[in-house]
Enzyme design. Sequence first.
Site, short mmCIF file in Angstrom:
data_model
loop_
_atom_site.label_atom_id
_atom_site.label_comp_id
_atom_site.label_asym_id
_atom_site.label_seq_id
_atom_site.Cartn_x
_atom_site.Cartn_y
_atom_site.Cartn_z
N ASN A 59 5.98 7.14 1.93
CA ASN A 59 4.57 7.20 1.57
C ASN A 59 3.77 8.20 2.38
OD1 ASN A 59 4.76 4.90 -0.29
ND2 ASN A 59 5.18 3.75 1.58
N GLU A 108 6.10 4.28 6.54
CA GLU A 108 7.40 4.73 6.02
C GLU A 108 7.26 6.17 5.54
OE1 GLU A 108 6.29 1.93 3.78
OE2 GLU A 108 7.16 0.28 4.94
N LYS A 137 13.67 -13.77 11.42
CA LYS A 137 14.29 -13.72 12.74
C LYS A 137 13.37 -14.37 13.77
CE LYS A 137 17.01 -9.51 11.95
NZ LYS A 137 17.24 -8.11 12.41
N SER A 174 9.49 -5.14 13.61
CA SER A 174 10.90 -5.13 13.22
C SER A 174 11.83 -5.09 14.43
CB SER A 174 11.21 -3.93 12.32
OG SER A 174 10.89 -2.71 13.00
N GLY A 175 11.27 -4.94 15.63
CA GLY A 175 12.07 -4.87 16.84
C GLY A 175 11.23 -5.12 18.07
N ASP A 235 0.86 -1.19 0.00
CA ASP A 235 0.00 0.00 0.00
C ASP A 235 0.90 1.24 0.00
OD1 ASP A 235 -1.87 1.97 0.34
OD2 ASP A 235 -2.76 1.13 2.17
N HIS A 236 1.31 1.65 -1.18
CA HIS A 236 2.31 2.71 -1.34
C HIS A 236 1.74 3.93 -2.04
CE1 HIS A 236 6.63 1.32 -0.54
NE2 HIS A 236 5.84 0.46 0.07
N THR A 250 9.33 -9.08 7.66
CA THR A 250 10.03 -9.29 6.39
C THR A 250 11.45 -9.81 6.60
OG1 THR A 250 10.72 -6.97 6.37
CG2 THR A 250 8.69 -7.53 5.19
#
Length: 323
Positions: free
Chosen positions: A110, A107, A194, A173-174, A37-38, A191
Amino acid sequence: MVQFGYTMMTEQAGPRDLVDHVVRAEEAGYDFSVTSDHYFPWLRSQGHSPYAWSVLGAAAQATSRIPLMTYVTCPSFRYHPAVVAQKAATMQLLSEGRFRLGLGAGENLNEHVVGGGWPSADVRHERLEEAVEIIRGLFEGGHVNHRGKHFDVESARLWDLPDQPPPIGVAVSGEQSCALAGRLADLVIATEPKAGLLEAFDRNGGEGKPRVGQLPVCYDPDRDTAVKRAHSQFRWFGNGWKVNSELPHPDAFESATQFVTPDDVADSIPCGDDPDDFVDAVRPYAEAGFTEIALVQIGGESQSAYLEWAAKTLLPALHDALD
């Protein structure tokens, strides 16, 4: 059993092509699909960025079996969470229960377009958490009034609600995003393969919930052609999300990746037509504990050949190796 998904990557194909691709992915036997979704492509060489929600509505009508999912929508800058709730409820109705709402903190690439600035990750996570609260409240029916730190909602109500609201996924992501996802999400999205991300998700309430991963691949009968295409369109991928979430424009990604070589890309993205290379790239996700793995075939014009090969060769190889 691991499920394998197809990615409608809006950054590399126009809207009609994207719908055609997911129809063919359903025919090829993919278990599910996801959609980026960009507002911008990552690099100018990708060349596209249609409105994902219009594409999803068309895809819901053009397909009959394959699940659909945003991977991911940011509900806290470019879109107001009350509007995201309305879009998601409508998609669940159009798809007859095949839709999942994947959400993330966004991000800069976007979200900068609405002129609200780009705050720290802590603030972005605050906004995401508040947005999820609003969306869930609207999914429950009735009128929602909200006075929050970041959002206001004035007597909002969704008039067309599915019997079962779409499950909500949160991208991680963390540690901080994993804690948020464990508390708020019905599934987790990542993505990177891990295991620590999934372990943190489980510690914070995510145990037993689905976990959806994603990775890029680049099929072509000529490996050199595949490597060249992957370098042209996907060399940004190795930056990591701490960098990718901050850069504001495709030109910034061009600059940040100017020293990435084709060999660098080929070391991290399977290229060519050897299914064993693709299986080896997917295997770490399965071993980390991902229950669903979506593949991104690089290059909009390469989708037809890729989907034909995937149906005959790749999907059988993945199921044989990882089921």
